[in-house]
Write a protein that holds these residues in place. Structure first.
Motif, PDB file in Angstrom:
ATOM      1  N   PRO A  97      10.165  84.332  59.500  1.00 23.33           N
ATOM      2  CA  PRO A  97      10.425  83.483  58.337  1.00 23.33           C
ATOM      3  C   PRO A  97      10.504  84.315  57.056  1.00 23.33           C
ATOM      4  N   VAL A  98      11.446  83.989  56.195  1.00 21.55           N
ATOM      5  CA  VAL A  98      11.582  84.726  54.939  1.00 21.55           C
ATOM      6  C   VAL A  98      11.514  83.826  53.710  1.00 21.55           C
ATOM      7  N   ALA A  99      11.819  82.539  53.856  1.00 24.30           N
ATOM      8  CA  ALA A  99      11.804  81.663  52.683  1.00 24.30           C
ATOM      9  C   ALA A  99      11.671  80.207  53.105  1.00 24.30           C
ATOM     10  N   VAL A 100      11.263  79.411  52.118  1.00 24.59           N
ATOM     11  CA  VAL A 100      11.199  77.962  52.286  1.00 24.59           C
ATOM     12  C   VAL A 100      11.991  77.350  51.134  1.00 24.59           C
ATOM     13  N   VAL A 101      12.961  76.512  51.486  1.00 21.55           N
ATOM     14  CA  VAL A 101      13.764  75.819  50.474  1.00 21.55           C
ATOM     15  C   VAL A 101      13.160  74.429  50.304  1.00 21.55           C
ATOM     16  N   VAL A 102      12.739  74.116  49.075  1.00 24.40           N
ATOM     17  CA  VAL A 102      12.107  72.836  48.784  1.00 24.40           C
ATOM     18  C   VAL A 102      13.040  72.037  47.868  1.00 24.40           C
ATOM     19  N   CYS A 103      13.444  70.856  48.338  1.00 26.34           N
ATOM     20  CA  CYS A 103      14.339  69.988  47.573  1.00 26.34           C
ATOM     21  C   CYS A 103      13.556  68.755  47.137  1.00 26.34           C
ATOM     22  N   THR A 104      13.459  68.534  45.824  1.00 30.49           N
ATOM     23  CA  THR A 104      12.783  67.371  45.261  1.00 30.49           C
ATOM     24  C   THR A 104      13.739  66.687  44.293  1.00 30.49           C
TER      25      THR A 104
END
Length: 144
Positions: A97-104
């Motif tokens: 894992p390299v990143a987490v994309v968070v959409c709000t």
């Protein structure tokens, strides 16, 4: 003379080698196809997870390595002639894992995933190389 005792005709031997080569190529093609299916976009981005108004998508880095070889040879030892062919291959895929994309509703943010173990290992390796280099620089030259 039985079938087992009959000498192999050169043409029949060549047909057997061609059949073996084709099966080796089939194995290589199959292995390569499996690699292509593991190193696709679904391996990089996971399915989105929704919790209320927030959606999270994880992103990974995918590495793939592959190698193969085919060879044949012949030799002559006294009255006997011999030959053979073969092939082989292998590989590995690895992801992390390299990143987490968070959409709000307020926007989208990308949060990196830090691998502390990897950072410490890199720092210790660099420090070790620097210490070895410094110790060699401080030694007097040999033979003088």
């Amino acid at each position: 003379m039985t079938d087992e005792e009959k000498p192999v005709v050169e043409e029949e031997a060549q047909e057997e080698v061609v059949a073996e080569d084709l099966s080796s190529l089939d194995v290589i093609q199959s292995t390569f196809d499996q690699f292509l299916t593991t190193a696709n976009v679904n391996a990089v981005y996971a399915k989105p997870v929704r919790q209320g108004d927030t959606m999270v998508i994880t992103a990974a880095e995918v590495f793939a390595g592959f190698g193969f070889g085919i060879g044949e040879g012949s030799g002559q030892d006294g009255d006997q002639k011999g030959g053979g062919s073969g092939g082989g291959g292998g590989g590995q895929t690895f992801s992390r894992p390299v990143a987490v994309v968070v959409c709000t509703p307020n926007g989208v943010s990308v949060q990196p995933v830090m691998d502390r173990t990897k950072l410490w290992m890199a720092a210790l390796t660099a420090a070790g190389f620097m210490l070895v280099t410094l110790s060699k620089m401080r030694r007097p030259p040999r033979g003088r």
